[in-house]
Write a protein that holds these residues in place. Structure first.
Motif, PDB file in Angstrom:
ATOM      1  N   UNK A 115       0.804  -1.082  -0.065  1.00 14.55           N
ATOM      2  CA  UNK A 115      -0.059   0.038   0.031  1.00 14.55           C
ATOM      3  C   UNK A 115       0.723   1.249  -0.074  1.00 14.55           C
ATOM      4  N   UNK A 116       0.974   2.081  -0.959  1.00 11.57           N
ATOM      5  CA  UNK A 116       1.487   3.383  -0.882  1.00 11.57           C
ATOM      6  C   UNK A 116       1.105   4.283   0.373  1.00 11.57           C
ATOM      7  N   UNK A 117       2.442   4.839   0.874  1.00 13.56           N
ATOM      8  CA  UNK A 117       2.183   5.344   2.098  1.00 13.56           C
ATOM      9  C   UNK A 117       2.793   4.826   3.268  1.00 13.56           C
ATOM     10  N   UNK A 118       2.918   3.320   3.150  1.00 14.67           N
ATOM     11  CA  UNK A 118       3.139   2.656   4.287  1.00 14.67           C
ATOM     12  C   UNK A 118       4.221   3.525   5.308  1.00 14.67           C
ATOM     13  N   UNK A 119       4.274   3.377   6.403  1.00 16.97           N
ATOM     14  CA  UNK A 119       5.226   4.050   7.368  1.00 16.97           C
ATOM     15  C   UNK A 119       6.068   3.041   8.316  1.00 16.97           C
ATOM     16  N   UNK A 120       5.101   2.271   8.686  1.00 17.65           N
ATOM     17  CA  UNK A 120       5.703   1.252   9.804  1.00 17.65           C
ATOM     18  C   UNK A 120       4.692   0.080   9.862  1.00 17.65           C
ATOM     19  N   UNK A 121       5.308  -0.586  10.684  1.00 10.55           N
ATOM     20  CA  UNK A 121       4.180  -1.813  11.177  1.00 10.55           C
ATOM     21  C   UNK A 121       4.267  -1.670  12.765  1.00 10.55           C
ATOM     22  N   UNK A 122       3.085  -1.885  13.310  1.00 12.24           N
ATOM     23  CA  UNK A 122       2.842  -1.768  14.617  1.00 12.24           C
ATOM     24  C   UNK A 122       2.530  -3.128  15.150  1.00 12.24           C
ATOM     25  N   UNK A 123       3.414  -3.679  16.070  1.00 11.55           N
ATOM     26  CA  UNK A 123       2.907  -5.134  16.419  1.00 11.55           C
ATOM     27  C   UNK A 123       2.683  -5.041  17.962  1.00 11.55           C
ATOM     28  N   UNK A 124       1.677  -5.755  18.304  1.00 13.57           N
ATOM     29  CA  UNK A 124       1.143  -5.682  19.715  1.00 13.57           C
ATOM     30  C   UNK A 124       1.281  -7.192  20.036  1.00 13.57           C
ATOM     31  N   UNK A 125       1.866  -7.332  21.329  1.00 15.06           N
ATOM     32  CA  UNK A 125       1.652  -8.465  22.106  1.00 15.06           C
ATOM     33  C   UNK A 125       0.536  -8.544  23.013  1.00 15.06           C
ATOM     34  N   UNK A 126      -0.543  -9.231  22.957  1.00 12.59           N
ATOM     35  CA  UNK A 126      -1.695  -9.110  23.557  1.00 12.59           C
ATOM     36  C   UNK A 126      -1.709 -10.003  24.944  1.00 12.59           C
ATOM     37  N   UNK A 152      -2.951   9.991  -2.566  1.00 18.47           N
ATOM     38  CA  UNK A 152      -2.173  11.222  -2.135  1.00 18.47           C
ATOM     39  C   UNK A 152      -0.808  10.384  -1.989  1.00 18.47           C
ATOM     40  N   UNK A 153      -0.435   9.353  -1.348  1.00 18.23           N
ATOM     41  CA  UNK A 153       0.824   8.945  -1.140  1.00 18.23           C
ATOM     42  C   UNK A 153       1.585   8.508  -2.663  1.00 18.23           C
ATOM     43  N   UNK A 154       0.704   7.921  -3.490  1.00 17.92           N
ATOM     44  CA  UNK A 154       1.019   7.673  -4.793  1.00 17.92           C
ATOM     45  C   UNK A 154       1.466   8.850  -5.775  1.00 17.92           C
ATOM     46  N   UNK A 155       0.787   9.939  -5.468  1.00 19.81           N
ATOM     47  CA  UNK A 155       1.278  11.326  -6.101  1.00 19.81           C
ATOM     48  C   UNK A 155       2.647  11.957  -5.547  1.00 19.81           C
ATOM     49  N   UNK A 156       2.677  11.737  -4.258  1.00 25.66           N
ATOM     50  CA  UNK A 156       3.960  12.373  -3.712  1.00 25.66           C
ATOM     51  C   UNK A 156       5.043  11.391  -4.112  1.00 25.66           C
ATOM     52  N   UNK A 157       4.890  10.212  -4.281  1.00 21.09           N
ATOM     53  CA  UNK A 157       6.021   9.327  -4.398  1.00 21.09           C
ATOM     54  C   UNK A 157       6.798   8.828  -3.000  1.00 21.09           C
ATOM     55  N   UNK A 158       7.622   7.869  -3.109  1.00 24.14           N
ATOM     56  CA  UNK A 158       8.337   7.394  -1.874  1.00 24.14           C
ATOM     57  C   UNK A 158       9.255   8.729  -1.371  1.00 24.14           C
ATOM     58  N   UNK A 159       9.814   9.409  -2.048  1.00 25.22           N
ATOM     59  CA  UNK A 159      10.667  10.249  -1.579  1.00 25.22           C
ATOM     60  C   UNK A 159       9.937  11.613  -0.886  1.00 25.22           C
ATOM     61  N   UNK A 160       8.776  11.782  -1.470  1.00 24.25           N
ATOM     62  CA  UNK A 160       8.034  12.673  -1.080  1.00 24.25           C
ATOM     63  C   UNK A 160       6.978  12.309   0.136  1.00 24.25           C
ATOM     64  N   UNK A 161       7.015  11.293   0.299  1.00 22.24           N
ATOM     65  CA  UNK A 161       6.359  10.697   1.547  1.00 22.24           C
ATOM     66  C   UNK A 161       6.927  10.533   2.692  1.00 22.24           C
ATOM     67  N   UNK A 162       8.526  10.107   2.445  1.00 18.40           N
ATOM     68  CA  UNK A 162       9.551  10.182   3.332  1.00 18.40           C
ATOM     69  C   UNK A 162       9.873  11.607   3.946  1.00 18.40           C
ATOM     70  N   UNK A 163       9.853  12.427   2.988  1.00 18.38           N
ATOM     71  CA  UNK A 163      10.034  13.882   3.373  1.00 18.38           C
ATOM     72  C   UNK A 163       8.857  14.322   4.115  1.00 18.38           C
ATOM     73  N   UNK A 164       7.683  14.150   4.089  1.00 16.03           N
ATOM     74  CA  UNK A 164       6.317  14.509   4.787  1.00 16.03           C
ATOM     75  C   UNK A 164       6.562  13.897   5.899  1.00 16.03           C
TER      76      UNK A 164
END
Length: 183
Positions: A115-126, A152-164
């Motif tokens: 998915x464009x705009x992926x930032x990180x994965x959050x893992x939770x031990x329940x 929005x993320x696709x239009x910005x591109x990976x570098x644009x999202x990283x800068x954001x």
């Protein structure tokens, strides 16, 4: 009436799979800090085991959950039935952030769609699994996922999202630093 379970049972996993939205709650340790509650959608939630879950966290206007997890680890995930029989499911646990540079990134990321705009994965031990009636939750008809964030993320591109992310997601609203991927 509320019921407590030792784990995310198969029945609860089936309930989760039917939901189109879930909510993530976290808070800083400071009594004056802001509690964060974020809705999440798309195909972004996975059950890793009866005691561990993960979700693909997409770029947004803030990065509060990650900042709170870095400070204290506390996280709650909530699923509500908006269709069918009423029910609420809460997963209480301790979470952490997995960045693209983390050793476990590839194995976890492979479980999700790209998915464009992926930032990180959050893992939770329940640590606690609890259901409640949900009698007061209204019925809603699901129409589909919004495409705004992906577009929005696709239009910005990976570098644009990283800068954001560097500009908007590096510090929480309470001044806590957040882990971010290197540009």
């Amino acid at each position: 009436m509320a019921k407590v379970f030792d784990s995310v049972t198969q029945e609860l996993q089936n309930f989760i799979a039917q939901q189109h939205i879930f909510f993530v709650g976290s808070a800083p340790l400071s009594a004056t800090g802001h509690i964060n509650l974020s809705p999440k959608g798309l195909d972004s939630f996975r059950i890793l085991s009866p005691h561990q879950v993960a979700y693909l966290d997409l770029t947004g206007s803030g990065n509060e959950t990650s900042a709170h997890l870095q400070e204290n680890g506390r996280i709650t995930l909530m699923f509500c039935a908006f269709q069918g029989p009423p029910s609420i499911l809460r997963l209480y646990g301790e979470g952490y952030t997995v960045l693209p540079s983390s050793p476990e990134w590839n194995s976890l990321y492979s479980l999700f769609p790209d998915i464009p705009g992926t930032r990180q994965i959050i893992v939770a031990d329940i640590e606690r699994v609890q259901t409640s009636c949900g009698f007061g939750v209204p019925l809603y008809k699901y129409e589909g996922q919004r495409e705004n964030l992906v577009n929005w993320a696709s239009k910005k591109g990976k570098e644009g999202v990283a800068e954001y992310q560097q500009q908007k997601n590096s510090v929480s609203i309470d001044g806590l630093s957040t882990p971010l991927a290197e540009i």
